[in-house]
Design a protein around this motif. Structure first.
Motif, mmCIF file in Angstrom:
data_model
loop_
_atom_site.group_PDB
_atom_site.id
_atom_site.type_symbol
_atom_site.label_atom_id
_atom_site.label_comp_id
_atom_site.label_asym_id
_atom_site.label_seq_id
_atom_site.Cartn_x
_atom_site.Cartn_y
_atom_site.Cartn_z
ATOM 1 N N VAL A 341 25.908 28.518 23.903
ATOM 2 C CA VAL A 341 26.526 29.503 24.276
ATOM 3 C C VAL A 341 26.833 29.715 25.603
ATOM 4 N N PRO A 342 25.214 29.569 26.572
ATOM 5 C CA PRO A 342 25.245 29.701 28.053
ATOM 6 C C PRO A 342 25.968 28.434 28.456
ATOM 7 N N VAL A 343 25.745 27.181 27.993
ATOM 8 C CA VAL A 343 26.369 26.117 28.403
ATOM 9 C C VAL A 343 27.772 26.220 28.662
ATOM 10 N N LEU A 344 28.339 26.302 27.262
ATOM 11 C CA LEU A 344 29.841 26.618 27.277
ATOM 12 C C LEU A 344 30.412 27.703 28.222
ATOM 13 N N VAL A 345 29.849 28.802 28.284
ATOM 14 C CA VAL A 345 30.304 29.856 29.435
ATOM 15 C C VAL A 345 30.412 29.221 30.656
ATOM 16 N N ALA A 346 29.278 28.638 30.964
ATOM 17 C CA ALA A 346 29.301 27.751 32.253
ATOM 18 C C ALA A 346 30.410 26.954 32.424
ATOM 19 N N LEU A 347 30.958 26.087 31.328
ATOM 20 C CA LEU A 347 31.986 25.111 31.518
ATOM 21 C C LEU A 347 33.223 26.045 31.427
ATOM 22 N N VAL A 348 33.221 27.140 31.238
ATOM 23 C CA VAL A 348 34.566 28.069 31.256
ATOM 24 C C VAL A 348 34.900 27.897 32.670
ATOM 25 N N TYR A 349 33.913 28.443 33.278
ATOM 26 C CA TYR A 349 33.949 28.585 34.849
ATOM 27 C C TYR A 349 34.194 27.365 35.646
ATOM 28 N N VAL A 350 33.514 26.191 34.922
ATOM 29 C CA VAL A 350 33.708 24.845 35.578
ATOM 30 C C VAL A 350 35.290 24.558 35.384
ATOM 31 N N SER A 351 35.964 24.819 34.399
ATOM 32 C CA SER A 351 37.126 24.556 33.831
ATOM 33 C C SER A 351 38.077 25.165 34.989
ATOM 34 N N LEU A 352 37.804 26.563 35.005
ATOM 35 C CA LEU A 352 38.826 27.301 35.840
ATOM 36 C C LEU A 352 38.867 26.812 37.510
ATOM 37 N N ALA A 353 37.494 26.415 37.765
ATOM 38 C CA ALA A 353 37.447 26.095 39.203
ATOM 39 C C ALA A 353 38.232 24.692 39.382
ATOM 40 N N LEU A 354 38.068 23.872 38.411
ATOM 41 C CA LEU A 354 38.830 22.569 38.444
ATOM 42 C C LEU A 354 40.197 22.837 38.510
ATOM 43 N N ARG A 355 40.847 23.750 37.568
ATOM 44 C CA ARG A 355 42.138 23.919 37.600
ATOM 45 C C ARG A 355 42.839 24.481 39.036
ATOM 46 N N ARG A 356 41.734 25.097 39.769
ATOM 47 C CA ARG A 356 42.435 25.529 41.045
ATOM 48 C C ARG A 356 42.380 24.532 42.031
ATOM 49 N N ARG A 357 41.526 23.642 41.709
ATOM 50 C CA ARG A 357 41.349 22.375 42.691
ATOM 51 C C ARG A 357 42.375 21.382 42.520
ATOM 52 N N LEU A 358 42.256 21.112 41.056
ATOM 53 C CA LEU A 358 43.149 19.757 40.877
ATOM 54 C C LEU A 358 44.527 20.124 40.671
ATOM 55 N N LEU A 359 45.063 21.536 40.321
ATOM 56 C CA LEU A 359 46.266 21.931 40.155
ATOM 57 C C LEU A 359 46.854 23.104 41.067
ATOM 58 N N PRO A 360 46.515 23.100 42.197
ATOM 59 C CA PRO A 360 46.772 24.138 43.064
ATOM 60 C C PRO A 360 48.119 24.575 42.899
ATOM 61 N N THR A 361 49.179 24.101 42.477
ATOM 62 C CA THR A 361 50.339 24.568 42.475
ATOM 63 C C THR A 361 50.760 24.856 41.003
ATOM 64 N N ALA A 362 49.821 24.781 40.067
ATOM 65 C CA ALA A 362 50.268 24.962 38.709
ATOM 66 C C ALA A 362 50.574 26.258 38.286
ATOM 67 N N THR A 363 51.474 26.427 37.529
ATOM 68 C CA THR A 363 51.614 27.965 36.931
ATOM 69 C C THR A 363 51.744 27.689 35.578
ATOM 70 N N ALA A 364 51.468 28.802 34.940
ATOM 71 C CA ALA A 364 51.521 28.814 33.191
ATOM 72 C C ALA A 364 53.042 28.681 32.997
ATOM 73 N N SER A 365 53.374 28.221 31.875
ATOM 74 C CA SER A 365 54.601 27.928 31.245
ATOM 75 C C SER A 365 54.781 28.893 30.174
ATOM 76 N N ARG A 366 53.635 29.611 29.702
ATOM 77 C CA ARG A 366 53.698 30.599 28.757
ATOM 78 C C ARG A 366 53.728 32.012 29.200
ATOM 79 N N ASN A 367 54.084 32.970 28.548
ATOM 80 C CA ASN A 367 53.853 34.425 28.752
ATOM 81 C C ASN A 367 52.388 34.737 28.689
ATOM 82 N N PRO A 368 51.593 35.434 29.691
ATOM 83 C CA PRO A 368 50.347 35.737 29.648
ATOM 84 C C PRO A 368 50.357 36.655 28.666
#
Length: 369
Positions: A341-368
């Motif tokens: 539980v705590p490890v995968l919660v931490a990896l959620v934040y890692v994922s979001l950080a990677l998204r901003r760094r690796l795909l800074p111009t990416a935008t969602a193609s789906r309706n939020p």
């Protein structure tokens, strides 16, 4: 933190200050999860007979309160899935093949190796960890994926695919990794008796019910009031229910196992070491694989979380049913969610950080939603 509620994380790619506009529940989710774990552990220690009361009624071999929490947790996320887009996932052979290889070839092999490396002199704990490695995730992975802004439709397909393979392969792989392979390698083995029907029943209950409810909710909700209302008004209202269900499940789970965890702290540490290594290897390896074969951020994230997560409910039920509630195998299963539980919660934040760094111009193609 999540884009699935009114303020979307898609905006966070351009404006990190979006965190300040998230609900208190989203913003402090790791804190709430930590408090839920502590509360559960304390409840299990200070209230006499709580374990017996919580285990009095079971659904699919799992305590009724946990069963209710899992169903409540999964329904809102599956109600958000765009079922008319599933064909875009089933046609992605790279994703499907990668997921099957990671979950049913690499995952169990990695856990087997780590269990023998770190717990060679602790047969019961070693066996328990191998069982955890065989139980591929079909429940909580859906909410971790959603929190990390993964591909909901891909998660639904991969979880369904894992469910089918779980029914077919769990018993066979248990026999191979606990009996056949140790014999070939000259190691001491163990026996695993598990009913394919019991696994199928858990899949039908904990995936089938919320999946059907989510599908019917979207189908009839959109028919009655349209997609704009459904995604703009209805989904934001039910979205937080998933996190409430998650917190409730964590409290009950740790209340049930609190005494076992707190009475053997050093054994918990011993079991936790290979588990930490497992989650790190599986998540990072899956993420690298997804990016190397050209998957999008959303599908790479989904691939990583579905490969790293485990169905600890099934693992605990099998360990208890085969070796007994006080066995070392059962304790190893219990430690699984304590670490996961705590490890995968931490990896959620890692994922979001990677998204901003690796795909800074990416935008969602789906309706939020």
């Amino acid at each position: 933190m999540t884009s699935r509620y009114p303020d979307t994380l898609e905006a966070a790619d351009a404006a990190p200050t979006v965190v300040g506009r998230l609900s208190r529940l989203d913003r402090f989710l790791p804190l709430w999860i930590g408090l839920a774990m502590v509360a559960g552990l304390l409840l299990g220690r200070v209230i006499p007979g709580l374990n017996t009361a919580l285990e009095a009624v079971k659904v699919g071999g799992i305590s009724l309160p946990i069963a209710v929490g899992l169903l409540v947790m999964m329904y809102p996320v599956l109600a958000k899935v765009r079922y008319d887009r599933l064909d875009t996932v089933t046609g992605d052979r790279r994703l499907l093949i990668s997921s099957l290889v990671l979950n049913w070839l690499i995952g169990p092999a990695v856990m087997f190796a780590l269990a023998w490396i770190f717990l060679a002199d602790h047969a019961e704990y070693r066996t328990g960890l191998i069982i955890v490695g065989l139980a591929r995730c079909i429940a909580m992975v859906i909410i971790w994926n959603d929190l990390a802004c993964g591909d909901r439709e891909a998660a639904a397909v991969l979880v369904a695919l894992n469910s089918v393979f779980q029914v077919i392969a769990f018993g066979v792989l248990g026999w191979f990794y606990l009996s056949v392979l140790p014999h070939w390698l000259g190691l001491s083995g163990a026996e695993l008796a598990v009913s394919g029907w019991d696994i199928a029943r858990n899949v039908l209950i904990f995936l089938g019910i919320p999946l059907l409810a989510g599908f019917l909710t979207r189908r009839f909700g959109e028919r009655a009031k349209g997609r704009t209302w459904y995604e703009g008004q209805f989904l934001p209202r039910i979205g937080p229910v998933a996190l409430y269900g998650l917190l409730f499940t964590i409290v009950i789970l740790f209340a049930l196992q609190g005494d076992a965890i707190t009475s053997q702290p050093w054994d918990v540490v011993l079991i936790a070491i290979p588990l930490l290594a497992y989650f790190a290897i599986m998540w990072a390896g899956s993420y690298v694989l997804g990016r190397s074969i050209g998957l999008s951020y959303e599908r790479t994230t989904t691939l990583a979380f579905t490969a790293a997560g485990n169905n600890f409910e099934l693992a605990i039920a099998v360990a208890i049913g085969t070796f007994g509630v006080t066995s070392g195998q059962a304790l190893a299963g219990v430690v699984g969610p304590l670490i996961e539980v705590p490890v995968l919660v931490a990896l959620v934040y890692v994922s979001l950080a990677l998204r901003r760094r690796l795909l800074p111009t990416a935008t969602a193609s789906r309706n939020p939603s």
